[in-house]
Scaffold this motif. Structure first.
Motif, mmCIF file in Angstrom:
data_model
loop_
_atom_site.group_PDB
_atom_site.id
_atom_site.type_symbol
_atom_site.label_atom_id
_atom_site.label_comp_id
_atom_site.label_asym_id
_atom_site.label_seq_id
_atom_site.Cartn_x
_atom_site.Cartn_y
_atom_site.Cartn_z
ATOM 1 N N VAL A 226 0.839 -1.188 0.000
ATOM 2 C CA VAL A 226 0.000 0.000 0.000
ATOM 3 C C VAL A 226 0.885 1.253 0.000
ATOM 4 C CG1 VAL A 226 -1.810 1.265 1.216
ATOM 5 C CG2 VAL A 226 -1.789 -1.240 1.273
ATOM 6 N N ASP A 227 0.652 2.138 -0.953
ATOM 7 C CA ASP A 227 1.324 3.436 -0.973
ATOM 8 C C ASP A 227 0.474 4.424 -0.176
ATOM 9 O OD1 ASP A 227 3.305 2.453 -2.625
ATOM 10 O OD2 ASP A 227 2.305 3.104 -4.463
ATOM 11 N N LEU A 228 1.127 5.110 0.749
ATOM 12 C CA LEU A 228 0.423 6.065 1.587
ATOM 13 C C LEU A 228 0.875 7.483 1.275
ATOM 14 C CD1 LEU A 228 0.697 4.223 5.035
ATOM 15 C CD2 LEU A 228 -1.185 4.113 3.382
ATOM 16 N N ARG A 229 0.002 8.418 1.591
ATOM 17 C CA ARG A 229 0.329 9.833 1.457
ATOM 18 C C ARG A 229 0.101 10.510 2.805
ATOM 19 N NH1 ARG A 229 -2.618 11.014 -2.824
ATOM 20 N NH2 ARG A 229 -4.438 11.353 -1.542
ATOM 21 N N PRO A 230 1.156 11.093 3.403
ATOM 22 C CA PRO A 230 2.553 11.214 2.947
ATOM 23 C C PRO A 230 3.288 9.873 2.993
ATOM 24 C CG PRO A 230 2.334 12.093 5.159
ATOM 25 C CD PRO A 230 0.942 11.785 4.703
ATOM 26 N N THR A 231 4.375 9.786 2.247
ATOM 27 C CA THR A 231 5.120 8.542 2.121
ATOM 28 C C THR A 231 5.815 8.185 3.436
ATOM 29 O OG1 THR A 231 5.527 9.032 -0.206
ATOM 30 C CG2 THR A 231 6.908 7.348 0.813
ATOM 31 N N PRO A 232 5.598 6.977 3.957
ATOM 32 C CA PRO A 232 6.272 6.565 5.196
ATOM 33 C C PRO A 232 7.722 6.190 4.957
ATOM 34 C CG PRO A 232 4.880 4.802 4.375
ATOM 35 C CD PRO A 232 4.650 5.974 3.472
ATOM 36 N N ARG A 233 8.438 5.969 6.051
ATOM 37 C CA ARG A 233 9.870 5.668 5.962
ATOM 38 C C ARG A 233 10.134 4.219 5.604
ATOM 39 N NH1 ARG A 233 11.917 8.967 11.314
ATOM 40 N NH2 ARG A 233 10.677 7.377 12.377
ATOM 41 N N GLN A 234 9.105 3.375 5.611
ATOM 42 C CA GLN A 234 9.278 1.971 5.254
ATOM 43 C C GLN A 234 8.083 1.492 4.445
ATOM 44 O OE1 GLN A 234 8.545 -0.754 8.740
ATOM 45 N NE2 GLN A 234 8.775 1.156 9.881
ATOM 46 N N GLU A 235 8.255 0.366 3.740
ATOM 47 C CA GLU A 235 7.160 -0.205 2.963
ATOM 48 C C GLU A 235 6.017 -0.613 3.885
ATOM 49 O OE1 GLU A 235 8.400 -3.550 0.647
ATOM 50 O OE2 GLU A 235 8.660 -2.338 -1.154
ATOM 51 N N VAL A 236 4.805 -0.479 3.382
ATOM 52 C CA VAL A 236 3.637 -0.910 4.140
ATOM 53 C C VAL A 236 2.988 -2.072 3.397
ATOM 54 C CG1 VAL A 236 1.416 -0.241 5.103
ATOM 55 C CG2 VAL A 236 3.281 1.431 4.994
ATOM 56 N N LEU A 237 3.098 -3.249 3.975
ATOM 57 C CA LEU A 237 2.505 -4.454 3.415
ATOM 58 C C LEU A 237 1.343 -4.888 4.300
ATOM 59 C CD1 LEU A 237 5.759 -6.452 2.579
ATOM 60 C CD2 LEU A 237 4.370 -5.086 1.005
ATOM 61 N N VAL A 238 0.278 -5.340 3.676
ATOM 62 C CA VAL A 238 -0.850 -5.861 4.446
ATOM 63 C C VAL A 238 -0.523 -7.288 4.864
ATOM 64 C CG1 VAL A 238 -3.324 -6.343 4.457
ATOM 65 C CG2 VAL A 238 -2.426 -4.433 3.108
ATOM 66 N N SER A 239 -0.630 -7.585 6.135
ATOM 67 C CA SER A 239 -0.368 -8.936 6.623
ATOM 68 C C SER A 239 -1.279 -9.927 5.901
ATOM 69 C CB SER A 239 -0.622 -9.025 8.128
ATOM 70 O OG SER A 239 0.234 -8.175 8.838
ATOM 71 N N LEU A 240 -0.735 -11.109 5.585
ATOM 72 C CA LEU A 240 -1.519 -12.113 4.864
ATOM 73 C C LEU A 240 -2.824 -12.434 5.587
ATOM 74 C CD1 LEU A 240 1.274 -14.589 3.696
ATOM 75 C CD2 LEU A 240 -0.111 -13.068 2.269
ATOM 76 N N SER A 241 -2.759 -12.494 6.897
ATOM 77 C CA SER A 241 -3.949 -12.834 7.676
ATOM 78 C C SER A 241 -4.992 -11.718 7.664
ATOM 79 C CB SER A 241 -3.555 -13.146 9.124
ATOM 80 O OG SER A 241 -2.961 -12.006 9.736
ATOM 81 N N ARG A 242 -4.609 -10.512 7.195
ATOM 82 C CA ARG A 242 -5.496 -9.356 7.232
ATOM 83 C C ARG A 242 -6.012 -8.965 5.851
ATOM 84 N NH1 ARG A 242 -6.658 -5.504 11.090
ATOM 85 N NH2 ARG A 242 -8.389 -6.971 10.877
ATOM 86 N N ILE A 243 -5.557 -9.652 4.803
ATOM 87 C CA ILE A 243 -5.905 -9.241 3.437
ATOM 88 C C ILE A 243 -7.405 -9.298 3.182
ATOM 89 C CG2 ILE A 243 -5.720 -9.922 1.012
ATOM 90 C CD1 ILE A 243 -2.771 -10.487 1.487
ATOM 91 N N ALA A 244 -8.059 -10.373 3.594
ATOM 92 C CA ALA A 244 -9.499 -10.496 3.361
ATOM 93 C C ALA A 244 -10.255 -9.396 4.099
ATOM 94 C CB ALA A 244 -9.983 -11.881 3.800
ATOM 95 N N ASP A 245 -9.872 -9.144 5.343
ATOM 96 C CA ASP A 245 -10.524 -8.083 6.115
ATOM 97 C C ASP A 245 -10.256 -6.717 5.492
ATOM 98 O OD1 ASP A 245 -11.544 -9.870 7.953
ATOM 99 O OD2 ASP A 245 -9.862 -9.637 9.343
ATOM 100 N N PHE A 246 -9.042 -6.536 4.963
ATOM 101 C CA PHE A 246 -8.691 -5.264 4.344
ATOM 102 C C PHE A 246 -9.548 -5.008 3.104
ATOM 103 C CE2 PHE A 246 -5.731 -2.949 1.364
ATOM 104 C CZ PHE A 246 -5.839 -1.704 1.995
ATOM 105 N N LYS A 247 -9.709 -6.011 2.272
ATOM 106 C CA LYS A 247 -10.534 -5.852 1.065
ATOM 107 C C LYS A 247 -11.987 -5.568 1.447
ATOM 108 C CE LYS A 247 -7.693 -8.729 -1.988
ATOM 109 N NZ LYS A 247 -7.638 -9.995 -2.780
#
Length: 252
Positions: A226-247
């Motif tokens: 996920v790209d955020l605005r403003p850009t964070p200092r590290q990559e933001v990945l959705v945890s595998l266990s949270r992907i369904a909830d995120f969608k």
């Protein structure tokens, strides 16, 4: 003077104890209690202390729940990050408040006030406080945070916040303008304090506002970046266990 500290952040509790000892080396901290349940159990089994220093947000709920389970007749100094409409109710009789992070000089003033009130046998009146608490519970999600910027304290509304993140055991918020500010809360605590329709816990490090999401990239094996605005200092990945909830959250 015998004191108990009701505070779920161990670092904050230790700092309070150090400041109490600086104020009066004879102060005895009888217990540090991190939750409503432990506080009720301790107060039910021990003689009341001379004074309680009490955080409002504990690991298992709001500290006001203690008042519903046990009758307190001991002066209380609250440590709080809540805003002015709540604070007005704290200054009744022997109740006082300190904004986090607690300043030593303000603690001294509160302790001096406690000594004065104790000398005239005043006891706390929680009626007004509990009336305001009821109003607060009708709107349970936090609407703003009080944060320190140097020697000043700033009120930051949740609508100004892009995301929260943890780094090296510390928690920070990032405003939509890119300002990074420290917080006393953990991400676990913040997850329970914020409106879940507006904020989502991406992983162990990031709690993100819907409005901060710019682009979502699908990687192999279904991973999401996920790209955020403003850009964070590290990559933001959705945890595998949270992907369904995120969608599901995105589709609401």
């Amino acid at each position: 003077m015998n004191v108990i500290i009701i505070e779920d952040e161990d670092r904050s509790a230790r700092q309070l104890e150090r400041m109490l000892k600086k104020y009066d080396p004879a102060v005895q901290v009888l217990a540090q209690l991190p939750s409503v349940s432990e506080s009720v159990a301790w107060l039910s089994q021990h003689s009341v202390p001379d004074l309680i220093l009490m955080d409002i947000h504990l690991e298992d709920g709001l500290a006001f729940s203690i008042f519903e389970q046990i009758q307190l007749t001991v002066p209380i100094i609250f440590t709080t990050a809540y805003d002015e409409y709540m604070i007005k109710a704290f200054k009744v009789n022997s109740i006082d408040y300190l904004l986090k992070p607690v300043d030593y000089d303000e603690l001294v003033n509160a302790l001096d006030k406690f000594k004065t009130l104790r000398s005239v046998a005043s006891s706390p009146d929680l009626t007004k406080l509990l009336q305001v608490v009821q109003q607060f519970r009708e709107s349970p999600f936090k609407e703003r945070f009080m944060v320190s910027i140097g020697t000043k304290i700033r009120s930051v509304e949740t609508g100004e916040i892009a995301y929260f993140f943890s780094e090296e055991k510390a928690t920070f918020l990032t405003t939509k303008e890119g300002q990074l500010l420290p917080l006393e809360y953990s991400l676990d605590q913040l997850t329970g304090m914020l409106n879940p329709s507006q904020f989502f816990r991406m992983n162990r490090q990031f709690l993100v506002a819907r409005t901060a999401i710019q682009t979502i990239h699908v990687y192999s094996a279904g991973k999401l970046k996920v790209d955020l605005r403003p850009t964070p200092r590290q990559e933001v990945l959705v945890s595998l266990s949270r992907i369904a909830d995120f969608k599901d959250w995105l589709g609401r």
